[in-house]
Design a protein around this motif. Structure first.
Motif, short mmCIF file in Angstrom:
data_model
loop_
_atom_site.label_atom_id
_atom_site.label_comp_id
_atom_site.label_asym_id
_atom_site.label_seq_id
_atom_site.Cartn_x
_atom_site.Cartn_y
_atom_site.Cartn_z
N TYR A 160 -12.80 -2.66 -69.25
CA TYR A 160 -12.46 -3.90 -68.57
C TYR A 160 -11.14 -4.46 -69.04
O TYR A 160 -10.46 -5.21 -68.31
CB TYR A 160 -13.59 -4.93 -68.75
CG TYR A 160 -14.65 -4.78 -67.68
CD1 TYR A 160 -14.36 -5.10 -66.36
CD2 TYR A 160 -15.91 -4.33 -67.98
CE1 TYR A 160 -15.32 -4.95 -65.37
CE2 TYR A 160 -16.89 -4.18 -67.01
CZ TYR A 160 -16.58 -4.50 -65.71
OH TYR A 160 -17.53 -4.35 -64.72
N GLN A 161 -10.75 -4.15 -70.26
CA GLN A 161 -9.44 -4.59 -70.73
C GLN A 161 -8.34 -3.91 -69.91
O GLN A 161 -7.29 -4.51 -69.61
CB GLN A 161 -9.29 -4.26 -72.22
CG GLN A 161 -8.06 -4.89 -72.85
CD GLN A 161 -8.02 -4.65 -74.36
OE1 GLN A 161 -8.81 -3.87 -74.89
NE2 GLN A 161 -7.13 -5.33 -75.04
N GLY A 219 -12.13 -11.20 -67.32
CA GLY A 219 -12.38 -9.88 -67.93
C GLY A 219 -13.49 -9.94 -68.98
O GLY A 219 -14.33 -9.04 -69.06
N TRP A 220 -13.45 -11.02 -69.76
CA TRP A 220 -14.55 -11.18 -70.75
C TRP A 220 -15.90 -11.41 -70.08
O TRP A 220 -16.93 -10.94 -70.56
CB TRP A 220 -14.24 -12.33 -71.71
CG TRP A 220 -13.24 -11.95 -72.77
CD1 TRP A 220 -11.93 -12.29 -72.85
CD2 TRP A 220 -13.52 -11.14 -73.90
NE1 TRP A 220 -11.34 -11.77 -73.95
CE2 TRP A 220 -12.33 -11.03 -74.65
CE3 TRP A 220 -14.65 -10.48 -74.38
CZ2 TRP A 220 -12.22 -10.30 -75.82
CZ3 TRP A 220 -14.53 -9.78 -75.55
CH2 TRP A 220 -13.36 -9.67 -76.27
N LEU A 221 -15.89 -12.12 -68.95
CA LEU A 221 -17.15 -12.36 -68.25
C LEU A 221 -17.74 -11.06 -67.72
O LEU A 221 -18.94 -10.79 -67.86
CB LEU A 221 -16.92 -13.35 -67.10
CG LEU A 221 -18.16 -13.73 -66.26
CD1 LEU A 221 -19.19 -14.40 -67.15
CD2 LEU A 221 -17.77 -14.63 -65.09
N GLU A 237 -4.55 -7.59 -64.44
CA GLU A 237 -3.96 -8.50 -63.45
C GLU A 237 -4.84 -9.72 -63.20
O GLU A 237 -4.51 -10.56 -62.37
CB GLU A 237 -3.74 -7.74 -62.14
CG GLU A 237 -2.79 -6.56 -62.29
CD GLU A 237 -2.61 -5.81 -60.98
OE1 GLU A 237 -3.27 -6.23 -60.00
OE2 GLU A 237 -1.87 -4.82 -60.96
N LEU A 238 -5.97 -9.79 -63.89
CA LEU A 238 -6.90 -10.91 -63.68
C LEU A 238 -6.82 -11.87 -64.86
O LEU A 238 -6.36 -11.51 -65.95
CB LEU A 238 -8.34 -10.39 -63.56
CG LEU A 238 -8.60 -9.42 -62.40
CD1 LEU A 238 -10.05 -8.90 -62.49
CD2 LEU A 238 -8.37 -10.12 -61.06
N PRO A 239 -7.34 -13.09 -64.63
CA PRO A 239 -7.38 -14.03 -65.77
C PRO A 239 -8.20 -13.43 -66.93
O PRO A 239 -9.16 -12.68 -66.73
CB PRO A 239 -8.06 -15.26 -65.19
CG PRO A 239 -7.82 -15.16 -63.71
CD PRO A 239 -7.79 -13.70 -63.37
#
Length: 862
Positions: free
Chosen positions: A63-64, A75-77, A69-71
């Motif tokens: 996910y990293q 990504g952590w969610l 390109e995402l907040p």
């Protein structure tokens, strides 16, 4: 498994953040236990957790890369959603399980084993702090009721109380005392156990609680529970049984309260290996004196319960001495009327005879025999009294009494014979010459005008009641009962059941063995068959055996009841009679029967083990009560063979037997009834059965739920009530029983209801078995060996010493260790709760996957 419990709990908290379940809030003995089903060792959880951690790292790296390109928070969610899924899968794999954990507390126990044999009735101790003489049993009752022994034991231990003699029985279970110092048992325990063990109603009076004793102990009827009645002491058997039955419990020790008088069964030392294996110490409290007293006593007195005018009355006493060996004493025979003087007259009377006797060695029995003419009819008490040497310690046992009833009227006997057998001929001649007997005969094969030695020769069986009711005894030698018909059968049955008639039935192969037309198969003679105390084989065929015959004689094998039946004695004492029967070669045959009826008593068996069932010989002498009468059965007519041993034995056998079965008629104190007991003499502790057949003023069977008799102990004058309960199967019949607790003569008196002081009276004599009196002193050597056989045991000479100890001898309570133990039990997995958890985990897993997929679609991630 406990080794990894902390690891399981850590995992549970790390991975799930376990919250406290409300089930943990239950009582201390029950709680919920959590565990991972797949974790049995470190290898079981390290690899799955490591794999899960690697997957989590991979998810984060993935996910990293995808969420550049995402907040950052998005990504952590997404990482969190995917991580929760893997964690849920890990939890499912590790199999979370909930079990109910129960702690069972097994309290420490002490077994209290109390001797209740007859030797505990010996009066040779003083109650502590008093000069009152008491029996050994009374001292035990004092120790349990008025000392703090039970209370102090119960502060730490449960106490199980046992009694033993020739039997072993658990009496009570007393729980540990609470913090308040008292715990009352349930009413059921106090009432049910006492009545069940004593065979009597619990005492209606309760002793007040003692200052030093347990309040609960004072409510227990110790005199009933621990009444000394056993005729033998099986100490070894008792110890073994207690150790075996208590082995599953944390037994801290066995406390034995006894005089150590072991005399039967396995040696007490045989129980020591069991105690050593279980590491259970044995403690003993000795009861009684350790010294043989200097004493001369009349141990036993043999006299007939009844005698007849013209007989010589023989009375035999047995003396026993301790510390007076070879000393000369004077022995007197005294007599008085039975109703004269009461208790004050005990040991007194008019001198009838006296002898000088040299006493035997210590403990040896010395017989003293008196023969005197029979006095006038009536009841008389005969007393044998010894004048002891100086130094005799107990004057209360220097005499012994027996009541004898002189019966005036002659015994009227009817002989019924299917043929002139040898047994019939010998008995006919014997009775005809007997001045106390009138004999009539009914010989079924006799021709009119035959000559027989008899008072009257009958052509037919008397079928009218007024004719048959004049006889006291009927002796039937293999008769053809078909010839008396149903009416005669009904009158005969009524004569036995209602009139107390005595019936002697001698079996034979001729008429009893008829295969066709025999009376055994005749349905109209059911009442005749009911009189026999044995069951017959039915549906006899031509090939059925009608007699068991041997080419050699087989001795009679007497049962215990037969050995104690005094009317079967051929000599004056039991041992001499047994020796006489052993000299008798035996009999050659008997009539085969199917078995013995319920309620009948086998007195002797045909000794060939092949003749009966289960390795036992076939029944030969059998007796039973039938209503108010007695029936005696013989397997064949061969008692005439006794004449080959000694000619007098045949006469003694039949004279005693006929008088025994006839006593219901001979001793009728009223035309309205008869009172019967099983036999004339009993051993202490035996059960005495009492029966009464009663009629009302119209001579019809008495209808009442019960009647009251009185039981008088002649020597002490004590009186107690005896309730006779109505027998629902026979109108006018009442029955009861009692257990004698003292030696001596007992008189049973029954006032006939609604009569002008008409009384029925029976007398029995009760003796203590010699086995319990052979070693009267306390056996310190035996009791010490038992306590020293297991580490930690101790022997005490009194209750006070056991409670307080002495120099070099710790108290009993200080030696008893608390062996309370706790057992943890895990029940089966809690499936409802597990299923609830699985549903939650699956919901979380599915929810996370759905949210992750939805977010990925919204942000246009592949």
């Amino acid at each position: 498994m406990k080794r990894f419990l902390w690891q399981k709990l850590i995992l549970a908290n790390l991975l799930l953040g376990l919250w406290s379940s409300p089930l943990w809030a239950q009582q201390e003995a029950t709680r919920i236990h959590f565990e991972w089903g797949r974790i049995q060792s470190n290898a079981d959880w390290i690899l799955p957790v490591a794999a899960c951690v690697l997957f989590l790292l991979y998810v984060r790296l993935m996910y990293q890369k995808d969420s550049q390109e995402l907040p950052g928070w998005l990504g952590w969610l997404l990482t969190a959603f995917r991580s929760i899924v893997f964690l849920a899968l890990l939890i499912l794999y590790l199999d979370p399980t909930w079990r109910t954990e129960r702690e069972l507390v097994h309290p420490s126990r002490v077994a209290l084993l109390v001797d209740t044999s007859l030797s505990m009735a010996t009066t040779d101790v003083n109650l502590p702090g008093t000069s009152l003489t008491a029996s050994r049993s009374q001292l035990v009752q004092y120790g349990l009721e008025q000392t703090p022994l039970l209370e102090q034991l119960r502060r730490t231990h449960q106490v199980s109380i046992w009694r033993f003699d020739q039997e072993v029985k658990r009496l009570l279970e007393l729980d540990r005392l609470g913090k308040s110092g008292s715990k009352e048992p349930s009413d059921d325990q106090l009432g049910t156990d006492q009545s069940a063990s004593s065979g009597q109603e619990p005492s209606s009076s309760e002793n007040p609680a003692q200052a030093n004793g347990s309040p609960e102990a004072s409510r227990i009827a110790w005199d009933q529970l621990l009444r000394p009645v056993g005729q033998e002491t099986h100490l070894g058997t008792a110890l073994r049984q207690v150790l075996i039955e208590e082995r599953a419990m944390p037994l801290a020790g066995v406390i034995l309260i006894s005089d150590g008088g072991h005399n039967a069964g396995p040696a007490p030392e045989t129980a020591l290996p069991l105690a050593q294996e279980a590491k259970v110490p044995i403690f003993a409290i000795g009861i009684g004196s350790d010294k043989k007293p200097s004493n001369v006593r009349v141990v036993d007195l043999l006299a007939p319960a009844r005698a007849y005018p013209g007989d010589r009355l023989t009375i035999t006493a047995y003396l026993q001495a301790e510390q007076f060996a070879k000393r000369e004493v004077v022995v007197e025979l005294l007599a008085r009327q039975a109703t004269a003087g009461g208790m004050k007259a005990m040991g007194t009377g008019q001198r009838e005879d006296s002898q000088r006797v040299i006493l035997g060695a210590d403990g040896e029995m010395t017989p003293v025999k008196f023969e005197i003419p029979t006095p006038e009819p009536g009841r008389r008490i005969y007393c044998v009294r010894v004048q002891p040497p100086a130094g005799d310690t107990d004057a209360t046992d220097n005499f012994r009494e027996a009541e004898v009833e002189i019966v005036e009227r002659k015994n009227k006997v009817l002989l019924v014979a299917g043929g002139p057998t040898r047994e019939y001929q010998f008995l006919r001649n014997l009775l005809y010459r007997d001045k106390s007997t009138m004999v009539d005969i009914y010989l079924q094969t006799g021709q009119p005008g035959i000559s027989q030695e008899a008072n009257q020769i009958l052509d037919d069986f008397p079928i009218l009641r007024q004719e048959l009711y004049q006889y006291d005894c009927i002796v039937a030698f293999d008769p053809d009962w078909n010839k008396i018909g149903p009416q005669g059968a009904e009158v005969l049955e009524s004569w036995v059941a209602e009139q107390g008639g005595g019936l002697i039935l001698v079996a034979g192969p001729v008429h009893m063995g008829e295969a066709v037309g025999g009376w055994i198969e005749n349905p109209q003679l059911a009442k005749i068959r009911s009189l026999y105390p044995v069951e017959f084989h039915r549906q006899l065929s031509i090939s059925s055996p009608t007699e068991y015959a041997s080419e050699q004689p087989w001795p009679l094998e007497f049962t215990r009841a037969g050995l104690e039946a005094q009317y079967l004695w051929l000599e004056e004492s039991a041992s001499a009679s047994q020796s006489a029967w052993q000299r008798f070669p035996g009999v050659y045959s008997f009539f085969p029967v199917r078995g013995v009826k319920p309620g009948a008593t086998v007195l002797a068996r045909f000794s060939d083990p092949r003749s009966g069932q289960g390795g036992e010989g076939a029944p030969y002498f059998v007796t039973q009560f039938y209503g108010s009468g007695r029936v005696f059965y013989m397997g064949s007519g061969e008692m005439w063979r006794l004449r080959a041993v000694e000619e007098k034995y045949f006469e003694i056998f039949y004279t005693k037997l006929i008088r025994h079965v006839s006593q219901g008629r001979l001793l009728r104190g009223s035309p309205r009834g008869v009172l019967l007991v099983g036999q004339e003499q009993y051993q202490l502790g035996n059960i005495v059965e009492v029966r009464a057949q009663l009629t009302n003023a119209q001579m019809q069977p008495l209808e009442a739920p019960s009647v009251q008799a009185q039981l008088l102990h002649v020597e002490t004058g004590s009186v107690q009530n005896l309730t006779l309960i109505a027998d629902s199967s026979r109108p006018g019949m009442f029955a009861g029983q009692f257990t004698p607790t003292e030696e001596g003569t007992y008189r049973v008196e029954l006032l006939v209801p609604d009569s002008a002081d008409e009384r029925l009276v029976q007398t029995i004599r009760v003796r203590m078995p010699k086995l319990e009196s052979q070693t009267p002193q306390r056996r310190d050597d035996l009791l010490s060996r038992l306590t020293q056989g297991v580490e930690g045991g101790q022997y005490y000479l009194s209750f006070e010493e056991a409670l307080q100890g002495t120099a070099g001898k710790p108290s009993l309570l200080s030696l008893l260790q608390d062996k309370t133990r706790t057992t943890v039990l895990l029940d089966a997995p809690n499936r409802p709760q597990k299923e609830q958890w699985l549903q939650v985990i699956l919901a979380v897993l599915c929810g996370c996957l759905f949210l992750e997929w939805t977010i990925r679609r919204l942000v246009r991630l592949a």
